[in-house]
Design a protein around this motif. Structure first.
Motif, mmCIF file in Angstrom:
data_model
loop_
_atom_site.group_PDB
_atom_site.id
_atom_site.type_symbol
_atom_site.label_atom_id
_atom_site.label_comp_id
_atom_site.label_asym_id
_atom_site.label_seq_id
_atom_site.Cartn_x
_atom_site.Cartn_y
_atom_site.Cartn_z
ATOM 1 N N ARG A 271 -53.731 41.679 27.710
ATOM 2 C CA ARG A 271 -54.753 40.731 28.140
ATOM 3 C C ARG A 271 -54.682 39.425 27.347
ATOM 4 N N ALA B 276 -60.812 46.709 26.846
ATOM 5 C CA ALA B 276 -61.048 45.278 26.654
ATOM 6 C C ALA B 276 -60.070 44.663 25.661
ATOM 7 N N LEU C 283 -66.017 38.285 26.701
ATOM 8 C CA LEU C 283 -65.631 38.516 28.085
ATOM 9 C C LEU C 283 -66.545 37.741 29.020
ATOM 10 N N THR C 284 -66.025 37.362 30.152
ATOM 11 C CA THR C 284 -66.869 36.702 31.151
ATOM 12 C C THR C 284 -67.738 37.741 31.841
ATOM 13 N N LYS D 231 -75.182 38.302 29.339
ATOM 14 C CA LYS D 231 -74.000 39.153 29.147
ATOM 15 C C LYS D 231 -74.213 40.172 28.033
ATOM 16 N N ASP E 193 -66.191 44.012 36.124
ATOM 17 C CA ASP E 193 -64.966 44.698 36.549
ATOM 18 C C ASP E 193 -64.662 45.892 35.655
ATOM 19 N N LEU E 194 -64.857 45.721 34.338
ATOM 20 C CA LEU E 194 -64.571 46.820 33.416
ATOM 21 C C LEU E 194 -65.565 47.965 33.592
ATOM 22 N N ARG F 186 -67.861 38.318 34.948
ATOM 23 C CA ARG F 186 -67.039 39.006 35.944
ATOM 24 C C ARG F 186 -66.158 40.064 35.283
ATOM 25 N N GLU F 187 -65.609 39.733 34.129
ATOM 26 C CA GLU F 187 -64.776 40.710 33.423
ATOM 27 C C GLU F 187 -65.595 41.927 33.016
#
Length: 275
Positions: A83, A78, A27-28, A50, A34-35, A30-31
């Motif tokens: 997705r 996720a 995941l980035t 990360k 957000d999660l 940002r992802e």
């Protein structure tokens, strides 16, 4: 508390975070943010790498709940299949890697992206075996790199119909590269491998000095023709819905294709062909 919601050890939490926050395929940042926000999970070190960021978020939430429930929820969120509608191979890749670690707590991510109960692994070998995908099994068998180069994406997408097609096509592409010949199918095989009237093929897999060696040469040519007739032509011409390839059959086909490439290894290029 249900068994699958018991707290997990730090090594398991860290391993799951390493998969989901992998530098290349995770995941980035940002992802992840957000999660965490969506699931109301604390983000203790948002400026860290990360992997460390996600691992610490997992630890903080599990310490608060004394349960792995919210980490499971994070995994499920996720791994929502929607997705991955444009990257189904990424879903399979993450699923395989997660399952190798979740096996230690008796869980697995199923094809729906849900976390379900599974067999418990106690050793690294058991965890690898429980999580092994077709791609991993091919690597365990030492499958020839040419096979994986041509069909790894199709295997990850679980598009077995097209994986067979691409794998068998790899043989004919290699024959063209080695000989410089054009054409396809049985005609190409005859041009490259058949003994013919002269008894000297463009590509010889041995010295051809004995009858046994000549039989091997002819056998390889016939095997390639058989693969062409049995798998390449049907998969190329039949509608996908009329042709079902199982995992077992796919493994068998790719293993045979790998064996063909092994026999072509070390064969010198002929008549201007490129190896």
């Amino acid at each position: 508390m249900p068994e699958f919601q018991q707290p997990w050890s730090y090594p398991v939490l860290k391993a799951i975070a390493d998969v989901l926050a992998d530098t290349s395929d995770g995941l980035t940042g940002r992802e992840i943010g957000d999660l965490l926000l969506r699931l109301r999970m604390e983000d203790p070190i948002p400026m860290a790498t990360k992997r460390d960021r996600l691992a610490e978020a997992f630890v903080a939430r599990q310490n608060k709940d004394q349960s792995s429930k919210r980490i499971i929820t994070f995994i499920v969120t996720a791994m929502e299949p929607v997705r991955y509608r444009n990257q189904p191979e990424l879903f399979t890749y993450r699923q395989d890697r997660l399952n190798e670690h979740l096996a230690f707590v008796g869980l697995r991510v199923n094809d729906e992206g849900r976390v379900a109960k599974g067999a418990v692994a106690r050793t690294l070998d058991e965890a690898s075996r429980l999580a092994t995908s077709i791609r991993d099994e091919l690597r365990r068998r030492g499958c020839h790199p040419e096979v994986l180069r041509y069909c790894s994406v199709e295997v990850l997408k679980k598009a077995y119909f097209h994986a067979c097609l691409e794998a068998t096509k790899s043989i004919f592409d290699r024959l063209r590269r080695l000989t410089g010949a054009s054409g396809d199918g049985a005609a190409l095989v005859d041009a490259a491998l058949a003994l013919g009237k002269s008894g000297v093929p463009m590509l010889a897999i041995n010295s051809l000095r004995t009858q046994t060696e000549r039989d091997e040469q002819a056998g390889l040519a016939n095997l390639v023709k058989g693969l062409n007739g049995l798998y390449r032509n049907p998969t190329a011409h039949d509608p996908r819905l009329n042709r079902t390839i199982t995992e077992v059959e796919l493994l068998e086909v790719l293993t045979v294709v790998s064996a063909v490439h092994r026999r072509l290894d070390g064969v010198p290029a002929s008549r201007g062909g490129l190896s």
